[in-house]
Scaffold this motif. Structure first.
Motif, PDB file in Angstrom:
ATOM      1  N   PRO A 132      -9.864   2.185   8.363  1.00 47.38           N
ATOM      2  CA  PRO A 132      -9.147   2.343   9.864  1.00 47.38           C
ATOM      3  C   PRO A 132      -9.858   3.735  10.399  1.00 47.38           C
ATOM      4  O   PRO A 132     -10.974   4.303   9.642  1.00 47.38           O
ATOM      5  CB  PRO A 132      -7.743   2.851   9.422  1.00 47.38           C
ATOM      6  CG  PRO A 132      -8.035   3.075   7.890  1.00 47.38           C
ATOM      7  CD  PRO A 132      -8.919   2.319   7.481  1.00 47.38           C
ATOM      8  N   ASP A 133      -9.586   4.219  11.470  1.00 42.74           N
ATOM      9  CA  ASP A 133     -10.119   5.536  12.160  1.00 42.74           C
ATOM     10  C   ASP A 133      -9.557   6.478  11.254  1.00 42.74           C
ATOM     11  O   ASP A 133     -10.009   7.783  11.074  1.00 42.74           O
ATOM     12  CB  ASP A 133     -10.069   5.582  13.570  1.00 42.74           C
ATOM     13  CG  ASP A 133     -10.604   4.482  14.186  1.00 42.74           C
ATOM     14  OD1 ASP A 133     -11.826   3.993  13.719  1.00 42.74           O
ATOM     15  OD2 ASP A 133     -10.330   4.204  15.309  1.00 42.74           O
ATOM     16  N   ALA A 153       8.493   5.078   9.251  1.00 44.30           N
ATOM     17  CA  ALA A 153       9.308   4.048  10.025  1.00 44.30           C
ATOM     18  C   ALA A 153       9.100   3.770  11.373  1.00 44.30           C
ATOM     19  O   ALA A 153       9.365   2.905  11.958  1.00 44.30           O
ATOM     20  CB  ALA A 153      10.902   4.145   9.425  1.00 44.30           C
ATOM     21  N   GLN A 154       8.988   5.067  12.078  1.00 40.72           N
ATOM     22  CA  GLN A 154       8.806   5.276  13.683  1.00 40.72           C
ATOM     23  C   GLN A 154       7.461   4.551  14.051  1.00 40.72           C
ATOM     24  O   GLN A 154       7.329   4.182  15.252  1.00 40.72           O
ATOM     25  CB  GLN A 154       9.091   6.290  14.143  1.00 40.72           C
ATOM     26  CG  GLN A 154      10.659   6.685  13.785  1.00 40.72           C
ATOM     27  CD  GLN A 154      10.719   8.122  14.226  1.00 40.72           C
ATOM     28  OE1 GLN A 154       9.907   8.990  14.724  1.00 40.72           O
ATOM     29  NE2 GLN A 154      12.040   8.727  14.209  1.00 40.72           N
ATOM     30  N   ARG A 155       6.522   4.441  13.176  1.00 39.67           N
ATOM     31  CA  ARG A 155       5.056   3.922  13.517  1.00 39.67           C
ATOM     32  C   ARG A 155       5.134   2.414  13.986  1.00 39.67           C
ATOM     33  O   ARG A 155       5.936   1.655  13.487  1.00 39.67           O
ATOM     34  CB  ARG A 155       4.062   4.142  12.309  1.00 39.67           C
ATOM     35  CG  ARG A 155       3.965   5.604  12.071  1.00 39.67           C
ATOM     36  CD  ARG A 155       2.955   5.849  11.038  1.00 39.67           C
ATOM     37  NE  ARG A 155       1.580   5.652  11.829  1.00 39.67           N
ATOM     38  CZ  ARG A 155       0.925   6.518  12.238  1.00 39.67           C
ATOM     39  NH1 ARG A 155       1.427   7.952  12.331  1.00 39.67           N
ATOM     40  NH2 ARG A 155      -0.207   6.217  12.874  1.00 39.67           N
ATOM     41  N   ASP A 156       4.158   2.167  14.888  1.00 44.93           N
ATOM     42  CA  ASP A 156       4.319   0.804  15.381  1.00 44.93           C
ATOM     43  C   ASP A 156       2.763   0.132  15.136  1.00 44.93           C
ATOM     44  O   ASP A 156       2.529  -1.012  15.651  1.00 44.93           O
ATOM     45  CB  ASP A 156       4.727   0.471  16.770  1.00 44.93           C
ATOM     46  CG  ASP A 156       3.788   1.444  17.808  1.00 44.93           C
ATOM     47  OD1 ASP A 156       3.094   2.052  17.305  1.00 44.93           O
ATOM     48  OD2 ASP A 156       4.300   1.323  19.037  1.00 44.93           O
ATOM     49  N   ASP A 157       2.054   0.863  14.268  1.00 42.89           N
ATOM     50  CA  ASP A 157       0.655   0.556  13.977  1.00 42.89           C
ATOM     51  C   ASP A 157       0.515  -0.248  12.676  1.00 42.89           C
ATOM     52  O   ASP A 157       1.736  -0.529  12.050  1.00 42.89           O
ATOM     53  CB  ASP A 157      -0.276   1.630  14.270  1.00 42.89           C
ATOM     54  CG  ASP A 157       0.028   2.707  13.547  1.00 42.89           C
ATOM     55  OD1 ASP A 157       1.002   2.856  12.763  1.00 42.89           O
ATOM     56  OD2 ASP A 157      -0.909   3.766  13.215  1.00 42.89           O
ATOM     57  N   SER A 181       6.070   1.664   0.375  1.00 42.33           N
ATOM     58  CA  SER A 181       5.329   0.337   0.319  1.00 42.33           C
ATOM     59  C   SER A 181       6.208  -0.636   1.232  1.00 42.33           C
ATOM     60  O   SER A 181       5.516  -1.336   1.862  1.00 42.33           O
ATOM     61  CB  SER A 181       5.155  -0.302  -1.165  1.00 42.33           C
ATOM     62  OG  SER A 181       4.996  -1.381  -1.062  1.00 42.33           O
ATOM     63  N   GLN A 182       7.287  -0.492   1.163  1.00 45.06           N
ATOM     64  CA  GLN A 182       8.238  -1.621   1.901  1.00 45.06           C
ATOM     65  C   GLN A 182       8.038  -1.257   3.481  1.00 45.06           C
ATOM     66  O   GLN A 182       7.836  -2.175   4.142  1.00 45.06           O
ATOM     67  CB  GLN A 182       9.797  -1.161   1.429  1.00 45.06           C
ATOM     68  CG  GLN A 182      10.171  -1.734   0.259  1.00 45.06           C
ATOM     69  CD  GLN A 182      11.628  -1.474   0.156  1.00 45.06           C
ATOM     70  OE1 GLN A 182      12.449  -1.506   0.777  1.00 45.06           O
ATOM     71  NE2 GLN A 182      12.026  -1.434  -1.282  1.00 45.06           N
ATOM     72  N   ILE A 183       7.841  -0.136   3.782  1.00 41.11           N
ATOM     73  CA  ILE A 183       7.452   0.215   5.199  1.00 41.11           C
ATOM     74  C   ILE A 183       6.120  -0.173   5.731  1.00 41.11           C
ATOM     75  O   ILE A 183       5.789  -0.839   6.301  1.00 41.11           O
ATOM     76  CB  ILE A 183       7.723   1.640   5.620  1.00 41.11           C
ATOM     77  CG1 ILE A 183       9.402   1.969   5.169  1.00 41.11           C
ATOM     78  CG2 ILE A 183       7.573   2.104   6.799  1.00 41.11           C
ATOM     79  CD1 ILE A 183       9.577   3.505   5.407  1.00 41.11           C
ATOM     80  N   VAL A 184       4.982   0.342   4.747  1.00 40.23           N
ATOM     81  CA  VAL A 184       3.532   0.244   5.276  1.00 40.23           C
ATOM     82  C   VAL A 184       3.251  -1.236   5.235  1.00 40.23           C
ATOM     83  O   VAL A 184       2.573  -1.723   6.140  1.00 40.23           O
ATOM     84  CB  VAL A 184       2.915   0.943   4.247  1.00 40.23           C
ATOM     85  CG1 VAL A 184       1.224   0.543   4.186  1.00 40.23           C
ATOM     86  CG2 VAL A 184       2.994   2.582   4.357  1.00 40.23           C
ATOM     87  N   HIS A 185       3.512  -2.017   4.280  1.00 38.28           N
ATOM     88  CA  HIS A 185       3.233  -3.538   3.859  1.00 38.28           C
ATOM     89  C   HIS A 185       3.989  -4.092   5.132  1.00 38.28           C
ATOM     90  O   HIS A 185       3.357  -5.283   5.418  1.00 38.28           O
ATOM     91  CB  HIS A 185       3.419  -3.729   2.515  1.00 38.28           C
ATOM     92  CG  HIS A 185       2.453  -3.366   1.594  1.00 38.28           C
ATOM     93  ND1 HIS A 185       3.050  -3.067   0.250  1.00 38.28           N
ATOM     94  CD2 HIS A 185       1.010  -2.771   1.588  1.00 38.28           C
ATOM     95  CE1 HIS A 185       1.736  -2.657  -0.219  1.00 38.28           C
ATOM     96  NE2 HIS A 185       0.809  -2.316   0.579  1.00 38.28           N
ATOM     97  N   ALA A 186       5.082  -3.889   5.338  1.00 39.50           N
ATOM     98  CA  ALA A 186       6.060  -4.466   6.490  1.00 39.50           C
ATOM     99  C   ALA A 186       5.037  -4.655   7.970  1.00 39.50           C
ATOM    100  O   ALA A 186       5.139  -5.457   8.710  1.00 39.50           O
ATOM    101  CB  ALA A 186       7.176  -4.202   6.687  1.00 39.50           C
ATOM    102  N   ARG A 187       4.486  -3.521   8.065  1.00 41.73           N
ATOM    103  CA  ARG A 187       3.590  -3.459   9.245  1.00 41.73           C
ATOM    104  C   ARG A 187       2.292  -3.881   9.041  1.00 41.73           C
ATOM    105  O   ARG A 187       1.433  -3.579   9.918  1.00 41.73           O
ATOM    106  CB  ARG A 187       3.634  -1.888   9.696  1.00 41.73           C
ATOM    107  CG  ARG A 187       4.916  -1.518  10.219  1.00 41.73           C
ATOM    108  CD  ARG A 187       5.271   0.176  10.145  1.00 41.73           C
ATOM    109  NE  ARG A 187       6.310   0.432  10.914  1.00 41.73           N
ATOM    110  CZ  ARG A 187       7.674   0.112  10.439  1.00 41.73           C
ATOM    111  NH1 ARG A 187       7.925  -0.472   9.368  1.00 41.73           N
ATOM    112  NH2 ARG A 187       8.657   0.441  11.031  1.00 41.73           N
TER     113      ARG A 187
END
Length: 319
Positions: A132-133, A153-157, A181-187
């Motif tokens: 990523p950048d 959790a508020q990120r949409d990327d 991990s649950q948040i990052v990998h879900a996105r």
């Protein structure tokens, strides 16, 4: 040991705003005809690498480079020659690419190539384009667990997050990594942890971040990790990370930081000096930076930036 003269070569990755990049096929009559590569060619006597890049892309595809930044340096030994490749990312140009040498061009998505075969020297370059950048470094020790998890959790990327919390023991760190991990990998993002690689077996992580001590002690790249990075503060550490085949390095600190108030920062000139003429692996500038510093970091040879406090707050912050 290969004692052949090393030929300096430049190559340009033409970049689109969505991250796609251009590859060209090698024409008949050259070594590896039909293989795909990044456009470019030899640096002639009296030329700087940037001048060679501008000339080669004009001759090869009829475009005029208007904005390009140094990126990566690789040495590769072919059967017919040994080359030192200096890669630039080309952000802007005048004209439309035309096949002046009978080659073909194709826009590609990082991690999803539609053309084959690839020129052997380009495997690590293609991998670097998947980075990523911006990398986001956790700051639970300062902002608190809830603030970091809420901001994430508020990120949409598709965020790439490095968990760095040296104050936590193994059990505490494992619990935090599980939550992040649950948040990052879900996105669709990636999770990397700065810790003893032996701790991370079986954890829901995509990679490991090595501190300076672990980098110095290693004899080979840690196994079982998709992504491996290192924290570097000198040219020698950058070269060591490159020799081990790591995927990226954090390099700094660039600007004054709350974390290192007594240590003089590198400054932008210092960052450029450490990466010149191009870094042996992708570098993320760190230290007092946010995503707003991305263009300046690229001009100084960095792939991107890593941010800590700025990743979890609305207002600009120092790392």
């Amino acid at each position: 040991m290969d004692t052949r003269k090393i030929i300096p070569v430049v190559a340009g990755a033409l970049m689109q705003a969505d991250g796609h990049f251009m590859l060209g096929s090698r024409p008949a009559g050259k070594p590896y005809p039909g293989y795909w590569e990044f456009p470019g060619g030899k640096v002639e006597a009296g030329e700087t690498p940037y001048q060679a890049l501008v000339r080669e892309l004009q001759e090869e595809m009829g475009i005029t480079v208007t904005h390009a930044t140094p990126w990566l340096r690789r040495v590769h030994h072919y059967e017919h020659a040994s080359v030192e490749l200096l890669f630039y990312r080309v952000w802007a140009w005048d004209g439309e690419p035309q096949p002046h040498e009978g080659q073909s061009f194709a826009w590609q998505e990082p991690g999803h190539l539609s053309v084959q075969p690839m020129l052997p020297a380009n495997a690590p370059i293609l991998r670097a384009l998947q980075l990523p950048d911006v990398l986001h470094i956790s700051c639970v020790h300062e902002l608190g667990r809830d603030a970091v998890l809420e901001a994430l959790a508020q990120r949409d990327d598709e965020p790439w997050v490095i968990v760095r919390e040296p104050q936590l023991d193994r059990e505490q760190l494992a619990a935090l990594v599980g939550e992040i991990s649950q948040i990052v990998h879900a996105r669709g993002g990636k999770l990397i942890v700065n810790a003893d690689p032996a701790w991370l077996k079986g954890w829901p992580v995509d990679g490991v971040q090595l501190n300076g001590t672990r980098l110095a002690e290693l004899q080979e790249r840690p196994a079982h990790f998709t992504w491996v990075g290192a924290s570097c503060h000198s040219r020698a550490e950058l070269e060591r990370a490159g020799e081990l085949g790591l995927d990226y390095a954090l390099l700094g600190h660039v600007l004054p930081t709350a974390s290192h108030p007594a240590q003089a920062p590198l400054g932008w000139d210092g960052l450029a000096a450490l990466t010149a003429p191009a870094a042996p692996l992708p570098v993320f500038a760190i230290g007092g930076l946010s995503a707003a510093n991305l263009d300046e970091a690229r001009r100084c040879g960095a792939h991107g930036v890593a941010q800590m406090r700025a990743a979890w707050k609305q207002e600009p912050a120092s790392t």
